[in-house]
Design an enzyme around this catalytic site. Structure first.
Site, PDB file in Angstrom:
ATOM      1  N   LEU A  36     -14.556 -35.325 -25.435  1.00 42.49           N
ATOM      2  CA  LEU A  36     -15.164 -35.596 -24.129  1.00 42.49           C
ATOM      3  C   LEU A  36     -14.319 -35.059 -22.977  1.00 42.49           C
ATOM      4  CD1 LEU A  36     -16.388 -39.267 -24.761  1.00 42.49           C
ATOM      5  CD2 LEU A  36     -17.653 -37.119 -25.054  1.00 42.49           C
ATOM      6  N   HIS A  40     -19.040 -34.702 -19.510  1.00 42.29           N
ATOM      7  CA  HIS A  40     -19.664 -35.833 -20.209  1.00 42.29           C
ATOM      8  C   HIS A  40     -19.606 -37.093 -19.340  1.00 42.29           C
ATOM      9  CE1 HIS A  40     -18.199 -33.387 -23.814  1.00 42.29           C
ATOM     10  NE2 HIS A  40     -19.496 -33.474 -24.043  1.00 42.29           N
ATOM     11  N   GLN A  64     -27.134 -28.262 -36.448  1.00 39.76           N
ATOM     12  CA  GLN A  64     -27.320 -27.366 -35.304  1.00 39.76           C
ATOM     13  C   GLN A  64     -26.308 -26.225 -35.286  1.00 39.76           C
ATOM     14  OE1 GLN A  64     -26.731 -30.654 -32.396  1.00 39.76           O
ATOM     15  NE2 GLN A  64     -25.558 -29.177 -31.225  1.00 39.76           N
TER      16      GLN A  64
HETATM   17  P1  AMP Z   1     -21.857 -31.666 -26.121  1.00 39.23           P
HETATM   18  O1  AMP Z   1     -20.867 -32.730 -26.443  1.00 39.23           O
HETATM   19  O2  AMP Z   1     -21.260 -30.359 -25.760  1.00 39.23           O
HETATM   20  O3  AMP Z   1     -22.961 -31.574 -27.151  1.00 39.23           O
HETATM   21  O4  AMP Z   1     -22.581 -32.138 -24.793  1.00 39.23           O
HETATM   22  C1  AMP Z   1     -23.142 -33.421 -24.680  1.00 39.23           C
HETATM   23  C2  AMP Z   1     -23.886 -33.499 -23.378  1.00 39.23           C
HETATM   24  O5  AMP Z   1     -22.993 -33.246 -22.290  1.00 39.23           O
HETATM   25  C3  AMP Z   1     -25.023 -32.463 -23.264  1.00 39.23           C
HETATM   26  O6  AMP Z   1     -26.128 -33.058 -22.607  1.00 39.23           O
HETATM   27  C4  AMP Z   1     -24.385 -31.400 -22.417  1.00 39.23           C
HETATM   28  O7  AMP Z   1     -25.320 -30.625 -21.690  1.00 39.23           O
HETATM   29  C5  AMP Z   1     -23.530 -32.230 -21.481  1.00 39.23           C
HETATM   30  N1  AMP Z   1     -22.471 -31.412 -20.889  1.00 39.23           N
HETATM   31  C6  AMP Z   1     -21.594 -30.604 -21.538  1.00 39.23           C
HETATM   32  N2  AMP Z   1     -20.790 -29.973 -20.656  1.00 39.23           N
HETATM   33  C7  AMP Z   1     -21.182 -30.367 -19.427  1.00 39.23           C
HETATM   34  C8  AMP Z   1     -20.761 -30.053 -18.103  1.00 39.23           C
HETATM   35  N3  AMP Z   1     -19.779 -29.189 -17.860  1.00 39.23           N
HETATM   36  N4  AMP Z   1     -21.392 -30.656 -17.050  1.00 39.23           N
HETATM   37  C9  AMP Z   1     -22.399 -31.533 -17.290  1.00 39.23           C
HETATM   38  N5  AMP Z   1     -22.844 -31.878 -18.509  1.00 39.23           N
HETATM   39  C10 AMP Z   1     -22.253 -31.294 -19.568  1.00 39.23           C
END
Ligand code: AMP
Length: 282
Positions: A36, A40, A64
């Site tokens: 995280l 996040h 995925q």
């Molecule tokens: P992930 O852990 O990469 O699968 O991301 C989990 C959630 O966090 C997804 O909805 C992503 O789009 C969101 N997320 C990842 N990076 C960012 C960021 N830099 N800004 C905002 N949301 C993010």
């Protein structure tokens, strides 16, 4: 500080969430793959504003990832994640084991046609099928009033919104803005793969997206020329390979047909073995 309840068992999840519902409380879900960062946490903040309880899931979803992708080396920082979620005042952390999400004999998959086939979908076959299926499962298991996703993964947000509409899943999907480092690089768990030299190149993706968006706003009739120039700029900027750099309809992600269409610029580029994605509104 709130008591963070860590749950890895489906039965415990169900009874916990049943009690929450009986108390007349609502739940906002934030699905993640862990490692995280502040991006996040911005989703958590939004979730807190939308519901009385926040549930973050951490699940590195094998379906995925393609066979040659980074599943085996995907970063995992469980202690740091717990500390961040505690500090952020999250109520529940759900960490299901892989065999509980995909038990032997698991046979169903959700495929959102059209939206899943283009852009990242074309370069990562099966990726959005894996995403849609696991998100549907997480939604059915947690029955939240809303779920928050980052615009960082803009196509993913489109795919999930379409799936929820099509399947009448009773949840509100909320998109939240992309959090960036000071130099503009979109925060990502994968940024930690970058060497210092690669890290210096990485922000040029966002800078080029922003500059291109500005150029399109000024001269929309030059769209194709502007995109060609942007791609040339990126290849000299140090990106090893460009999967795509495209202007698409902001909701359908289809190729722009009409100059009046709302436009989203989306890009995926490699630096060495790390693939970065980013997007901006035009
Ligand atoms: P992930 O852990 O990469 O699968 O991301 C989990 C959630 O966090 C997804 O909805 C992503 O789009 C969101 N997320 C990842 N990076 C960012 C960021 N830099 N800004 C905002 N949301 C993010």
């Amino acid at each position: 500080m709130t008591q963070l309840r860590i749950i890895d068992n489906l039965g415990v999840l169900a009874t916990t969430l049943r009690d929450v519902a009986l108390n007349g409380e609502t739940v906002a879900l934030v699905p993640t793959m862990g490692a995280l960062h502040a991006g996040h946490l911005s989703l958590v903040k939004r979730a807190k504003a939308e519901a009385s309880r926040v549930l973050v899931s951490i699940f590195v979803n094998p379906t995925q990832f393609g066979p040659n992708e980074d599943l085996g080396r995907y970063p995992s920082t469980p202690e740091a994640d717990e500390a961040l979620l505690r500090e952020a005042g999250v109520d529940f952390l759900y960490r299901p084991p892989v065999e509980d999400i995909y038990p032997p004999g698991f046979a169903t998959s959700i495929y959102v046609a059209g939206l899943s086939e283009t852009l990242c979908g074309a370069f990562r076959p099966g990726h959005f099928e894996g995403v849609a299926t696991v998100v549907a499962k997480l939604l059915m298991r947690t029955l939240p009033s809303c779920a928050v996703f980052g615009e960082k993964d803009y196509q993913q947000l489109c795919v999930i919104s379409q799936m929820v509409d099509d399947l009448d899943i009773p949840v509100r999907i909320i998109g939240a803005p992309t959090m960036r480092e000071e130099d503009g690089l979109a925060m990502s768990s994968r940024n930690r793969y970058l060497t210092p030299e690669q890290r210096a190149v990485a922000p040029k993706l966002y800078a080029t997206l922003e500059k291109t968006a500005e150029n399109i706003r000024k001269k929309p009739e030059n769209l194709n020329l502007i995109l060609t120039e942007a791609k040339a700029l990126l290849s000299v900027a140090g990106f090893t390979r460009l999967d795509y750099f495209e202007a698409r309809h902001a909701y359908t992600l289809e190729v722009i047909q009409n100059p009046e269409d709302p436009i989203r610029l989306l890009a995926a580029a490699w630096i060495g073995t790390t693939r970065l994605i980013d997007n901006v509104e035009v």
